[in-house]
Design a protein around this motif. Sequence first.
Motif, PDB file in Angstrom:
ATOM      1  N   ASP A 196      -8.451   7.546   8.126  1.00  0.00           N
ATOM      2  CA  ASP A 196      -8.804   6.524   7.127  1.00  0.00           C
ATOM      3  C   ASP A 196      -7.626   5.603   6.825  1.00  0.00           C
ATOM      4  N   TYR A 197      -6.422   6.162   6.930  1.00  0.00           N
ATOM      5  CA  TYR A 197      -5.256   5.390   6.493  1.00  0.00           C
ATOM      6  C   TYR A 197      -4.603   4.615   7.623  1.00  0.00           C
ATOM      7  N   ARG A 198      -5.087   4.834   8.835  1.00  0.00           N
ATOM      8  CA  ARG A 198      -4.506   4.164   9.997  1.00  0.00           C
ATOM      9  C   ARG A 198      -4.440   2.639   9.792  1.00  0.00           C
ATOM     10  N   GLY A 199      -5.587   2.076   9.380  1.00  0.00           N
ATOM     11  CA  GLY A 199      -5.675   0.627   9.212  1.00  0.00           C
ATOM     12  C   GLY A 199      -4.686   0.115   8.176  1.00  0.00           C
ATOM     13  N   LEU A 200      -4.575   0.867   7.091  1.00  0.00           N
ATOM     14  CA  LEU A 200      -3.673   0.470   6.010  1.00  0.00           C
ATOM     15  C   LEU A 200      -2.226   0.458   6.512  1.00  0.00           C
ATOM     16  N   ILE A 201      -1.844   1.504   7.231  1.00  0.00           N
ATOM     17  CA  ILE A 201      -0.477   1.589   7.750  1.00  0.00           C
ATOM     18  C   ILE A 201      -0.214   0.444   8.733  1.00  0.00           C
ATOM     19  N   ASP A 202      -1.214   0.144   9.565  1.00  0.00           N
ATOM     20  CA  ASP A 202      -1.044  -0.960  10.518  1.00  0.00           C
ATOM     21  C   ASP A 202      -0.839  -2.278   9.793  1.00  0.00           C
ATOM     22  N   GLU A 203      -1.583  -2.467   8.704  1.00  0.00           N
ATOM     23  CA  GLU A 203      -1.409  -3.686   7.894  1.00  0.00           C
ATOM     24  C   GLU A 203       0.027  -3.784   7.393  1.00  0.00           C
ATOM     25  N   MET A 204       0.536  -2.663   6.915  1.00  0.00           N
ATOM     26  CA  MET A 204       1.889  -2.658   6.354  1.00  0.00           C
ATOM     27  C   MET A 204       2.937  -2.925   7.431  1.00  0.00           C
ATOM     28  N   ALA A 213       3.631  -7.707  -3.210  1.00  0.00           N
ATOM     29  CA  ALA A 213       2.877  -8.963  -3.316  1.00  0.00           C
ATOM     30  C   ALA A 213       2.749  -9.596  -1.941  1.00  0.00           C
ATOM     31  N   VAL A 214       3.840  -9.574  -1.176  1.00  0.00           N
ATOM     32  CA  VAL A 214       3.778 -10.136   0.177  1.00  0.00           C
ATOM     33  C   VAL A 214       2.818  -9.319   1.037  1.00  0.00           C
ATOM     34  N   ALA A 215       2.887  -7.987   0.890  1.00  0.00           N
ATOM     35  CA  ALA A 215       1.989  -7.132   1.668  1.00  0.00           C
ATOM     36  C   ALA A 215       0.533  -7.469   1.355  1.00  0.00           C
ATOM     37  N   LYS A 216       0.224  -7.649   0.073  1.00  0.00           N
ATOM     38  CA  LYS A 216      -1.160  -7.969  -0.329  1.00  0.00           C
ATOM     39  C   LYS A 216      -1.566  -9.333   0.227  1.00  0.00           C
ATOM     40  N   LEU A 217      -0.629 -10.270   0.183  1.00  0.00           N
ATOM     41  CA  LEU A 217      -0.944 -11.600   0.722  1.00  0.00           C
ATOM     42  C   LEU A 217      -1.259 -11.515   2.199  1.00  0.00           C
ATOM     43  N   GLU A 218      -0.493 -10.704   2.918  1.00  0.00           N
ATOM     44  CA  GLU A 218      -0.755 -10.585   4.350  1.00  0.00           C
ATOM     45  C   GLU A 218      -2.076  -9.882   4.604  1.00  0.00           C
ATOM     46  N   MET A 219      -2.416  -8.936   3.731  1.00  0.00           N
ATOM     47  CA  MET A 219      -3.694  -8.254   3.898  1.00  0.00           C
ATOM     48  C   MET A 219      -4.865  -9.224   3.758  1.00  0.00           C
ATOM     49  N   VAL A 220      -4.711 -10.235   2.901  1.00  0.00           N
ATOM     50  CA  VAL A 220      -5.809 -11.195   2.753  1.00  0.00           C
ATOM     51  C   VAL A 220      -5.637 -12.388   3.691  1.00  0.00           C
ATOM     52  N   GLY A 221      -4.708 -12.264   4.631  1.00  0.00           N
ATOM     53  CA  GLY A 221      -4.613 -13.293   5.666  1.00  0.00           C
ATOM     54  C   GLY A 221      -3.730 -14.472   5.313  1.00  0.00           C
ATOM     55  N   LEU A 222      -2.879 -14.310   4.290  1.00  0.00           N
ATOM     56  CA  LEU A 222      -1.906 -15.365   3.989  1.00  0.00           C
ATOM     57  C   LEU A 222      -0.518 -14.810   4.309  1.00  0.00           C
ATOM     58  N   ASP A 223       0.524 -15.563   3.997  1.00  0.00           N
ATOM     59  CA  ASP A 223       1.851 -14.987   4.195  1.00  0.00           C
ATOM     60  C   ASP A 223       2.786 -15.388   3.065  1.00  0.00           C
ATOM     61  N   ALA A 224       4.051 -14.968   3.189  1.00  0.00           N
ATOM     62  CA  ALA A 224       4.996 -15.122   2.092  1.00  0.00           C
ATOM     63  C   ALA A 224       5.262 -16.586   1.736  1.00  0.00           C
ATOM     64  N   SER A 225       4.871 -17.514   2.614  1.00  0.00           N
ATOM     65  CA  SER A 225       5.203 -18.909   2.326  1.00  0.00           C
ATOM     66  C   SER A 225       4.432 -19.481   1.134  1.00  0.00           C
ATOM     67  N   VAL A 226       3.336 -18.842   0.726  1.00  0.00           N
ATOM     68  CA  VAL A 226       2.597 -19.373  -0.428  1.00  0.00           C
ATOM     69  C   VAL A 226       3.098 -18.805  -1.757  1.00  0.00           C
ATOM     70  N   ALA A 255       2.649  -4.836   9.809  1.00  0.00           N
ATOM     71  CA  ALA A 255       2.650  -6.247  10.179  1.00  0.00           C
ATOM     72  C   ALA A 255       3.294  -7.140   9.116  1.00  0.00           C
ATOM     73  N   VAL A 256       3.605  -6.557   7.959  1.00  0.00           N
ATOM     74  CA  VAL A 256       4.146  -7.393   6.877  1.00  0.00           C
ATOM     75  C   VAL A 256       5.526  -7.939   7.246  1.00  0.00           C
ATOM     76  N   LYS A 257       5.677  -9.237   7.073  1.00  0.00           N
ATOM     77  CA  LYS A 257       6.978  -9.863   7.361  1.00  0.00           C
ATOM     78  C   LYS A 257       7.602 -10.327   6.056  1.00  0.00           C
ATOM     79  N   LEU A 258       8.829  -9.886   5.815  1.00  0.00           N
ATOM     80  CA  LEU A 258       9.458 -10.214   4.538  1.00  0.00           C
ATOM     81  C   LEU A 258      10.478 -11.335   4.660  1.00  0.00           C
TER      82      LEU A 258
END
Lengths: 378, 270
Positions: A89-97, B129-142, A99-102
Amino acid sequence: MKNGQFLRENLQGDRLALTGAGVWTAADARALEAQIDRLGRSHPAVKSVTIDMAPVERLDTFGAWLLERLVRAFEARGGKVEVTGLKADYRGLIDEMRAVKLDDLDRRRGGTPLSYALSSIGENIVSVGHSFVAIVNMFGALVTAILRVLKRPLSFRMTSLIHQVDMVAWRAVPIVLLITFLIGCIIAQQGLFHFRKFGADVYVVDMVGILVLRELGVLIVCIMVAGRSGSAYTAELGSMKMREEIDALQTMGFDPIEVLVLPRILALIIGVPILTFIGSMAALYGGGLVCWLYGGIAPDIFLSRLKESIALNTFEVGMIKAPFMALVIGVVACVEGLAVKGSAESLGRQTTASVVEAIFLVIVMDGLFAIFFASIGM
Amino acid sequence: MAAATNGGREVVIEARGVEVGFGDRLVLKGADLDVYRGEILGFVGGSGAGKSVLMRTIIGLIKKRSGTIKVFGSDLDALGDDERRAIERRWGVLFQQGALFSSLTVMENLQFTVRENLKLPQRLMDELAVAKLEMVGLDASVCRKYPSELSGGMTKRVSLARALALDPEIVFLDEPTSGLDPIGAGDFDTLIATLQRTLGLTVYMVTHDLDSLSTVCDRIAVLFDGKVIAAGTMETMLKSEHPWMKEYFRGKRARAAMGARAAALPASSG
């Protein structure tokens, strides 16, 4: 927080095995973060890390992100990280994380307080320049609108003008009367109090007369109008701008300057001199009343003294200034109103700016007029 | 909290006999509705029928005249303030116009409830907040933009991210795809379905969009004349002989929207 509540460590040489436990959710995120950060900094020599997430009962975005942060901390130091035992169940969530670019976030934090202070000074200076340009633009647009109206006088919005005169002049009479009356009283009282010490009581009449007619009448009225009508103009035009009403007008072939701005500014140009006249009279009346009741200067003496001390040009100086001040207040109010962007906060900011700028410019103009009248000997 | 179950599925929202009126007009005349955990429920009804009213009643923005509403098995009327707030933290709401706070940046909007409820360090809140934005298909630039600088689709996405800020179990969506172009609406539907799977959400979606109903909704509930007259899968809806539902699901627009699916069934006579 109990140590090792969320992650148990097992270090063997340069291999670190971590076993998760408990519930990794928003409610415990604070404690979890503390442990994650401590772990991320410790064990500098570790080459390979395995994180067994099987015993973790529940995971939400908060937990998943912190896991990701831990993974990134080890990876940044060149370690190899493997996460095992994750529920499907958590696979998708971890994959989302993953992909996060900071990157953008880190860049934003880069500035020092000094560079921030300097850049905000710079931005403010630029914005002063912009609002000056906007005011000049508005003057230009106003003049073209007037020329257009002169060519087709029937297109002028008389109803709107009368409505605005009613709002800014007629309805302002009571408050203007009250305030200028009180100002007149106060000046006379202060004058009497201090002039009496060297027996110059009667010169209070000169002071009240000249001060009120030349300067104070018009200034007080302009400050009142800027606060009362200027702010209303900005708020009205601003909320029309926010709801795209001004765009709608434009698409229907109307010029917003001609329809909205011109009647408002003309109303001020008509209203402010009237209010200045009424206000000056009220101030003189207040001054006379105080001279009589407090200073023992009978009304007939006050009047004859007043006649000697002021000439028609004293009165004219005040009255000539009034329409120019009105123009400045109106232009500033309309410029700020049209500068409103979509948000409610922007409306508030522009309204404040409108009042502050208008009062500032009124006082600056008053100074310029003082120099001008002095040099032409009025 | 002993949550009710129905046929093995946990009922997270249970509304019984909900009556809501404004003045002397009764909008909801005893509506009953069950929402199961982990499903996407599409809630439909004519304009002005009270779809949004039921949603707003469940989340407590409108007072009901009678009836009970249980969320996670607890009766909302019987709860004290603190318990109620605890329940409210377990749901998120996407309002029709987004309802983003116009004086706060996107970042601050997303952090608002987190800041008030969890007292987390700023760094973690920024990253989330950035993670949530990416989850909804946006990114940190907004992040630093204000709501007035966002397009309609971005506003919806940011609002959805805000609704998800506290990792709720239920999200209420009030016409999520209204005002979006068909492509944007389709993307948004996919996004809702993805997030539902990723986060295990229960989604309560008030909608008019037949495409959303047929592509992402597990079940559909129909509000007509103040009552929920039917609830079930799209197939059930298509088989219904109720005149309004026949018109809604098998009318000209519906046939165009659902194409093959409706064509497989006997054509409507009306």
